[in-house]
Structures are given as structure tokens and as C-alpha cells.
Design a protein around this motif. Structure first.
Motif, PDB file in Angstrom:
ATOM      1  N   ASN A  54      18.082 134.267  17.922  1.00 50.90           N
ATOM      2  CA  ASN A  54      19.545 134.226  17.849  1.00 50.90           C
ATOM      3  C   ASN A  54      20.066 132.826  17.561  1.00 50.90           C
ATOM      4  O   ASN A  54      21.100 132.669  16.913  1.00 50.90           O
ATOM      5  CB  ASN A  54      20.157 134.762  19.140  1.00 50.90           C
ATOM      6  N   THR A  55      19.361 131.818  18.050  1.00 54.91           N
ATOM      7  CA  THR A  55      19.797 130.437  17.840  1.00 54.91           C
ATOM      8  C   THR A  55      19.658 130.020  16.389  1.00 54.91           C
ATOM      9  O   THR A  55      20.559 129.395  15.824  1.00 54.91           O
ATOM     10  CB  THR A  55      18.991 129.474  18.743  1.00 54.91           C
ATOM     11  N   ILE A  56      18.517 130.372  15.781  1.00 57.27           N
ATOM     12  CA  ILE A  56      18.281 129.927  14.399  1.00 57.27           C
ATOM     13  C   ILE A  56      18.656 130.988  13.367  1.00 57.27           C
ATOM     14  O   ILE A  56      18.702 130.695  12.177  1.00 57.27           O
ATOM     15  CB  ILE A  56      16.824 129.460  14.199  1.00 57.27           C
ATOM     16  N   GLY A  57      18.876 132.227  13.812  1.00 58.31           N
ATOM     17  CA  GLY A  57      19.268 133.288  12.894  1.00 58.31           C
ATOM     18  C   GLY A  57      18.164 133.716  11.952  1.00 58.31           C
ATOM     19  O   GLY A  57      18.432 134.147  10.823  1.00 58.31           O
ATOM     20  N   ASP A  58      16.913 133.602  12.414  1.00 60.74           N
ATOM     21  CA  ASP A  58      15.778 133.915  11.553  1.00 60.74           C
ATOM     22  C   ASP A  58      14.578 134.278  12.418  1.00 60.74           C
ATOM     23  O   ASP A  58      14.502 133.856  13.579  1.00 60.74           O
ATOM     24  CB  ASP A  58      15.442 132.700  10.685  1.00 60.74           C
ATOM     25  N   VAL A 100      10.523 127.637  11.129  1.00 60.11           N
ATOM     26  CA  VAL A 100       9.767 126.780  10.219  1.00 60.11           C
ATOM     27  C   VAL A 100      10.482 125.474   9.854  1.00 60.11           C
ATOM     28  O   VAL A 100       9.842 124.490   9.516  1.00 60.11           O
ATOM     29  CB  VAL A 100       9.358 127.534   8.931  1.00 60.11           C
ATOM     30  N   GLU A 101      11.786 125.466   9.922  1.00 61.59           N
ATOM     31  CA  GLU A 101      12.561 124.307   9.467  1.00 61.59           C
ATOM     32  C   GLU A 101      12.876 123.352  10.609  1.00 61.59           C
ATOM     33  O   GLU A 101      13.283 123.780  11.685  1.00 61.59           O
ATOM     34  CB  GLU A 101      13.881 124.768   8.834  1.00 61.59           C
ATOM     35  N   ALA A 102      12.721 122.059  10.354  1.00 57.90           N
ATOM     36  CA  ALA A 102      13.054 121.047  11.359  1.00 57.90           C
ATOM     37  C   ALA A 102      14.533 121.128  11.744  1.00 57.90           C
ATOM     38  O   ALA A 102      14.887 120.916  12.906  1.00 57.90           O
ATOM     39  CB  ALA A 102      12.704 119.649  10.840  1.00 57.90           C
ATOM     40  N   GLU A 103      15.385 121.465  10.793  1.00 58.86           N
ATOM     41  CA  GLU A 103      16.827 121.567  11.075  1.00 58.86           C
ATOM     42  C   GLU A 103      17.095 122.661  12.116  1.00 58.86           C
ATOM     43  O   GLU A 103      17.968 122.505  12.973  1.00 58.86           O
ATOM     44  CB  GLU A 103      17.625 121.856   9.798  1.00 58.86           C
ATOM     45  N   ASP A 104      16.357 123.762  12.035  1.00 53.26           N
ATOM     46  CA  ASP A 104      16.505 124.817  13.036  1.00 53.26           C
ATOM     47  C   ASP A 104      15.972 124.361  14.388  1.00 53.26           C
ATOM     48  O   ASP A 104      16.536 124.683  15.428  1.00 53.26           O
ATOM     49  CB  ASP A 104      15.781 126.094  12.589  1.00 53.26           C
ATOM     50  N   GLY A 105      14.894 123.609  14.368  1.00 55.39           N
ATOM     51  CA  GLY A 105      14.358 123.050  15.605  1.00 55.39           C
ATOM     52  C   GLY A 105      15.369 122.133  16.273  1.00 55.39           C
ATOM     53  O   GLY A 105      15.474 122.100  17.507  1.00 55.39           O
ATOM     54  N   GLN A 106      16.131 121.411  15.471  1.00 57.59           N
ATOM     55  CA  GLN A 106      17.153 120.505  16.012  1.00 57.59           C
ATOM     56  C   GLN A 106      18.226 121.286  16.765  1.00 57.59           C
ATOM     57  O   GLN A 106      18.716 120.832  17.797  1.00 57.59           O
ATOM     58  CB  GLN A 106      17.778 119.671  14.890  1.00 57.59           C
ATOM     59  N   LYS A 107      18.570 122.478  16.279  1.00 57.11           N
ATOM     60  CA  LYS A 107      19.550 123.323  16.975  1.00 57.11           C
ATOM     61  C   LYS A 107      19.045 123.672  18.371  1.00 57.11           C
ATOM     62  O   LYS A 107      19.804 123.625  19.347  1.00 57.11           O
ATOM     63  CB  LYS A 107      19.812 124.618  16.193  1.00 57.11           C
ATOM     64  N   VAL A 108      17.778 124.031  18.459  1.00 59.27           N
ATOM     65  CA  VAL A 108      17.171 124.373  19.749  1.00 59.27           C
ATOM     66  C   VAL A 108      17.142 123.146  20.654  1.00 59.27           C
ATOM     67  O   VAL A 108      17.531 123.211  21.820  1.00 59.27           O
ATOM     68  CB  VAL A 108      15.753 124.942  19.552  1.00 59.27           C
ATOM     69  N   TYR A 109      16.704 122.018  20.108  1.00 57.79           N
ATOM     70  CA  TYR A 109      16.646 120.769  20.873  1.00 57.79           C
ATOM     71  C   TYR A 109      18.004 120.425  21.483  1.00 57.79           C
ATOM     72  O   TYR A 109      18.086 120.060  22.657  1.00 57.79           O
ATOM     73  CB  TYR A 109      16.162 119.631  19.967  1.00 57.79           C
ATOM     74  N   GLU A 110      19.064 120.546  20.693  1.00 51.20           N
ATOM     75  CA  GLU A 110      20.403 120.208  21.189  1.00 51.20           C
ATOM     76  C   GLU A 110      20.804 121.098  22.367  1.00 51.20           C
ATOM     77  O   GLU A 110      21.406 120.623  23.338  1.00 51.20           O
ATOM     78  CB  GLU A 110      21.440 120.303  20.068  1.00 51.20           C
ATOM     79  N   LEU A 111      20.481 122.384  22.299  1.00 51.96           N
ATOM     80  CA  LEU A 111      20.800 123.283  23.407  1.00 51.96           C
ATOM     81  C   LEU A 111      19.983 122.949  24.660  1.00 51.96           C
ATOM     82  O   LEU A 111      20.509 122.948  25.777  1.00 51.96           O
ATOM     83  CB  LEU A 111      20.558 124.735  22.997  1.00 51.96           C
ATOM     84  N   VAL A 112      18.699 122.648  24.465  1.00 51.57           N
ATOM     85  CA  VAL A 112      17.850 122.280  25.605  1.00 51.57           C
ATOM     86  C   VAL A 112      18.349 120.992  26.228  1.00 51.57           C
ATOM     87  O   VAL A 112      18.492 120.885  27.444  1.00 51.57           O
ATOM     88  CB  VAL A 112      16.371 122.149  25.182  1.00 51.57           C
TER      89      VAL A 112
END
Length: 120
Positions: free
Chosen positions: A16-20, A24-36
Motif C-alpha cells: 500500500n505504501t509503494i503502490g506496487d 525494486v526502486e530506491a525512491e519507493d524505499g525512501q517512502k518506507v524509510y520516511e514512515l519508519v
């Protein structure tokens, strides 16, 4: 829902966070990192749910989890972060990412020396 809070902590659903289904993408990982990081700033425990994730790359995991070792101690992360519903191959990749992050953030020059040794 991207995340929800319970008595156990904040659960972040990766899909749900990355919508996929592919982390695989670092940009999506950044979204998770910011929430954590936001949850950690409030001293909340975090559960990362990888349910339905079909593929993970180290680029995603480095950004989502590895860089936490820059900001928080290993003991804090162990106490406050739980990973659930991760495939066996994802667990292997995560272990590699965490081992590298601990080495890098404890001595950033060590990784560069190690790479240079391999290239020489």
C-alpha cells in the motif's frame, strides 16, 4: 491503508505504501524509510508487512531499512522494528543489506577500502 497504529506499534503495509507488488526502486524505499523514521521519532515500534510483495531488490531494502543504521543504533532498531510476511529470498537480501549497513555506518571508509581491495 498505508499504515495503522495499534498497541503493538505502527504497522506499515509495503504494498500500500509503494503502490506496487515489486519493491525494486530506491525512491519507493525512501517512502518506507520516511514512515519508519517518523514512527521512530515518536518512539513507536514499527511492523513492516511485506504481505503480497513478489520481488525485492537490495536498492529498495538499502533505502527502506539500511539507512536506518545511519540514524539509529542497532539495539534501537532491533527493539523497535519487526519485519513480517517476507519471502525467504527477501530475508537473505535483508540480512545482506543490514550487515553492509552496519559496517558502512560504523566506518564509512571501511566499505570503500573493501571495494578498492576487490578492484586491485
Amino acid at each position: 491503508m498505508i499504515y495503522f497504529e495499534t498497541m503493538e506499534g505502527t504497522t506499515i503495509n509495503i504494498v500500500n505504501t509503494i503502490g506496487d507488488l515489486f519493491g525494486v526502486e530506491a525512491e519507493d524505499g525512501q517512502k518506507v524509510y520516511e514512515l519508519v523514521r517518523k514512527a521512530f521519532e515518536n518512539d513507536h515500534k514499527v511492523i513492516l508487512s511485506f504481505v503480497n510483495i513478489e520481488m525485492l531488490t537490495t536498492a529498495f531494502l538499502n533505502t527502506a531499512i539500511g539507512q536506518l543504521y545511519k540514524d539509529y543504533s542497532e539495539s534501537y532498531i532491533k527493539e523497535h522494528l519487526q519485519v513480517t510476511d517476507m519471502s525467504d529470498s527477501g530475508k537473505v537480501a535483508l540480512k545482506r543489506v543490514v550487515d553492509t549497513a552496519k559496517l558502512f555506518y560504523s566506518d564509512p571508509d571501511a566499505l570503500e577500502r573493501s571495494i578498492n581491495d576487490l578492484l586491485d
